[in-house]
Design a protein around this motif. Structure first.
Motif, short mmCIF file in Angstrom:
data_model
loop_
_atom_site.label_atom_id
_atom_site.label_comp_id
_atom_site.label_asym_id
_atom_site.label_seq_id
_atom_site.Cartn_x
_atom_site.Cartn_y
_atom_site.Cartn_z
N GLN A 1 4.43 -1.28 5.58
CA GLN A 1 4.96 -2.04 4.93
C GLN A 1 6.38 -1.64 3.50
OE1 GLN A 1 3.67 -6.32 4.34
NE2 GLN A 1 3.82 -5.83 2.59
N PHE A 2 5.36 -0.50 3.05
CA PHE A 2 5.88 0.50 2.59
C PHE A 2 7.06 0.38 2.93
CE2 PHE A 2 6.13 3.39 -1.18
CZ PHE A 2 7.27 2.45 -2.40
N ARG A 3 7.41 1.40 3.17
CA ARG A 3 8.20 2.28 4.03
C ARG A 3 8.90 1.78 4.28
NH1 ARG A 3 5.50 4.23 8.49
NH2 ARG A 3 3.59 3.71 8.59
N GLU A 4 9.10 0.37 5.39
CA GLU A 4 9.61 -0.30 5.50
C GLU A 4 10.65 -0.63 5.19
OE1 GLU A 4 8.31 -3.09 8.71
OE2 GLU A 4 8.05 -1.88 10.07
N ALA A 5 10.02 -0.76 3.41
CA ALA A 5 10.70 -1.72 2.52
C ALA A 5 11.67 -0.27 1.46
CB ALA A 5 10.05 -3.16 1.51
N THR A 6 11.19 0.61 1.55
CA THR A 6 12.07 1.58 0.39
C THR A 6 12.66 2.54 0.52
OG1 THR A 6 10.27 2.31 0.61
CG2 THR A 6 10.13 0.64 -0.98
N GLY A 7 11.66 3.22 2.47
CA GLY A 7 11.80 4.16 3.64
C GLY A 7 11.37 5.22 2.66
N PHE A 8 10.55 4.75 1.90
CA PHE A 8 9.82 6.29 1.50
C PHE A 8 9.13 6.98 2.73
CE2 PHE A 8 5.62 8.00 0.28
CZ PHE A 8 5.75 8.65 -0.55
N GLN A 9 9.62 8.58 2.43
CA GLN A 9 8.84 9.37 3.06
C GLN A 9 7.85 10.59 1.68
OE1 GLN A 9 11.50 10.81 5.32
NE2 GLN A 9 11.57 9.37 7.20
N TYR A 10 7.09 10.91 2.65
CA TYR A 10 6.54 12.14 1.36
C TYR A 10 6.43 13.49 1.59
CZ TYR A 10 3.35 13.07 5.53
OH TYR A 10 2.86 13.28 6.44
N ALA A 11 6.87 14.01 0.12
CA ALA A 11 7.42 14.98 0.69
C ALA A 11 6.63 16.45 0.45
CB ALA A 11 8.88 16.05 -0.25
N HIS A 12 5.49 16.41 0.07
CA HIS A 12 4.36 17.33 -0.13
C HIS A 12 3.22 16.67 1.13
CE1 HIS A 12 5.59 18.98 -3.42
NE2 HIS A 12 6.07 16.98 -3.97
N PRO B 1 -14.68 4.90 4.19
CA PRO B 1 -13.58 5.67 3.65
C PRO B 1 -12.75 3.98 3.71
CG PRO B 1 -14.25 5.15 6.49
CD PRO B 1 -15.28 5.57 5.97
N ILE B 2 -11.61 4.50 2.64
CA ILE B 2 -10.74 3.16 2.17
C ILE B 2 -9.87 3.42 3.33
CG2 ILE B 2 -9.52 1.51 0.16
CD1 ILE B 2 -12.02 2.51 -0.82
N VAL B 3 -8.72 3.75 3.83
CA VAL B 3 -7.68 4.06 4.45
C VAL B 3 -7.15 2.78 4.36
CG1 VAL B 3 -6.56 5.18 6.16
CG2 VAL B 3 -9.09 5.78 6.09
N VAL B 4 -5.40 3.20 4.00
CA VAL B 4 -4.71 1.46 3.91
C VAL B 4 -3.45 1.77 5.16
CG1 VAL B 4 -5.39 0.97 1.50
CG2 VAL B 4 -3.52 2.48 1.72
N ASP B 5 -2.99 0.62 4.82
CA ASP B 5 -2.18 0.82 6.42
C ASP B 5 -0.50 0.96 5.32
OD1 ASP B 5 0.79 0.19 8.38
OD2 ASP B 5 -0.60 -0.45 8.86
N THR B 6 -0.06 1.75 5.82
CA THR B 6 1.11 1.98 3.78
C THR B 6 3.16 1.72 5.03
OG1 THR B 6 1.97 4.34 5.05
CG2 THR B 6 0.36 3.70 3.32
N ASN C 1 1.06 -1.21 0.24
CA ASN C 1 -0.19 -0.40 0.04
C ASN C 1 0.83 1.27 -0.28
OD1 ASN C 1 -2.17 -1.42 0.18
ND2 ASN C 1 -2.28 -1.35 2.83
N VAL C 2 0.09 2.17 -0.91
CA VAL C 2 1.32 3.90 -1.27
C VAL C 2 0.11 4.36 -0.76
CG1 VAL C 2 2.79 5.00 -2.88
CG2 VAL C 2 2.88 2.57 -2.60
N ALA C 3 0.28 5.84 0.00
CA ALA C 3 -0.45 6.82 0.03
C ALA C 3 0.71 7.87 0.95
CB ALA C 3 -1.02 6.37 1.41
N GLY C 4 0.32 9.10 1.07
CA GLY C 4 0.58 10.53 1.45
C GLY C 4 0.51 10.51 2.89
N PRO C 5 -0.01 12.36 3.01
CA PRO C 5 0.73 12.50 4.60
C PRO C 5 -1.20 12.43 4.68
CG PRO C 5 -0.43 14.12 2.80
CD PRO C 5 -0.22 12.97 2.46
N PRO C 6 -1.12 11.85 6.10
CA PRO C 6 -2.59 11.51 7.29
C PRO C 6 -3.55 11.60 6.61
CG PRO C 6 -1.47 12.09 8.49
CD PRO C 6 -0.32 13.15 7.28
N PRO C 7 -4.63 10.43 6.53
CA PRO C 7 -5.89 11.11 6.03
C PRO C 7 -7.14 12.47 6.39
CG PRO C 7 -6.19 9.11 8.00
CD PRO C 7 -4.52 9.67 7.17
N MET C 8 -7.90 12.76 5.39
CA MET C 8 -8.25 14.26 5.69
C MET C 8 -9.71 13.72 5.90
SD MET C 8 -6.28 16.46 3.75
CE MET C 8 -5.89 15.82 2.71
#
Length: 309
Positions: free
Chosen positions: A280-291, A273-278, A222-229
């Motif tokens: 696993q992706f953050r741990e595998a790639t180190g991804f951090q959203y910039a915006h 809502p459809i809100v996903v837990d991300t 799962n891939v997402a950005g900032p917290p849900p709104m």
């Protein structure tokens, strides 16, 4: 790395191609649509992935990695043709990858895979099955394509396969499912409901896909950005006006009076809502959203001012 992007004429795919080319990768793309003004050095093949000529591209160019971004939604293509593009196209992609020695495949899917339902968990993890397809049959072909792509994890163990389930995207130039829903000046809501929405800025999507390629991740993510709104916040902060209506009245008004066109079943997607837990992706790639939330909503508001009066 030689990367073939399927659906390269799409807005996010263009940004990905440009980013990968700038990073030193050899980039080629395949799409039935044109890309006027494509940067020099990016090789474009204009054709349908289901056609024999597309397989010739795989055979002759021998890409190391393939990014499949050529699925379509009900907003852009209707009926049987959409189903054929999503299902037959995805099968053709994996057949060509298997037959011509592709080492890595990324399937770019959608978080709507999980479905919107009143009894769903708040945070969906990657091992959950799809739900509520009976209410939104136009999502069935996208879900089937996602599931088919996931079977490559065990059918083709020699390939490094990853399925990315992206949340809604917003940004410039403002394309995608949520952007289409927000096109007008008045945006409908179901009276008594204000679901949480996850969004990610388009440049952050590009970063996520690039990381997935370069880290050679394998699995479903799962891939997402900032917290849900809340949906109402997204509507107001992008310069629109929320219009809460009883569901029966809203069903009749959809597609009229400047309101977007939605199927009856899709109303659940603006109720629940459809809100996903991300994680696993953050741990595998180190991804951090910039915006963050405010920045990405401002970008979309400036790039896509509301239409109509």
């Amino acid at each position: 790395m030689k990367v073939l992007i399927l659906g390269i004429a799409g807005g996010i795919a263009r940004k990905l191609a440009t980013r990968l080319h700038a990073a030193g990768h050899q980039v080629l793309g395949l799409d039935a649509r044109p890309w006027p003004g494509a940067p020099p050095g990016i090789e474009i093949h204009r054709m349908d992935v289901r056609k024999r000529a597309a397989e010739d591209v795989f055979r002759r160019r021998r890409p190391d990695a393939v990014v499949h971004m050529a699925t379509v939604t009900a907003f852009s293509v209707k009926g049987g043709e959409r189903e054929r593009m999503n299902l037959d196209g995805t099968k053709a992609v994996f057949d060509h990858c298997r037959d011509h020695g592709v080492k890595q495949v990324l399937f770019v899917g959608r978080h709507t895979f999980y479905g919107a339902a009143p009894d769903s968990l708040l945070y969906h993890t990657e091992d959950e099955p799809p739900r509520a397809l009976d209410k939104v049959p136009e999502l069935a072909d996208l879900v089937a394509a996602d599931l088919y792509a996931a079977t490559a994890l065990w059918r083709f163990p020699e390939m490094t396969t990853a399925v990315l389930r992206l949340c809604y995207t917003l940004g410039a130039p403002g394309t995608g499912t949520l952007a289409s829903f927000l096109r007008g000046r008045r945006v409908p809501m179901v009276l008594g409901y204000d679901p949480l929405f996850q969004v990610i800025q388009e440049e952050d999507v590009v970063t996520a896909i690039q990381l997935a390629l370069e880290k050679r991740i394998r699995g479903i993510f799962n891939v997402a950005g900032p917290p849900p709104m809340p949906l109402s916040v997204i509507i107001r902060q992008t310069g629109r006006t929320p219009v809460p209506l009883p569901s029966t009245l809203l069903s009749w008004l959809l597609g009229r009076m400047g309101l977007p066109t939605l199927s009856q079943g899709a109303l659940d997607h603006i109720k629940y809502p459809i809100v996903v837990d991300t994680r696993q992706f953050r741990e595998a790639t180190g991804f951090q959203y910039a915006h963050d939330e405010g920045h990405l909503l401002r970008i979309f508001r400036q790039a896509s001012p509301p239409l109509g009066r």
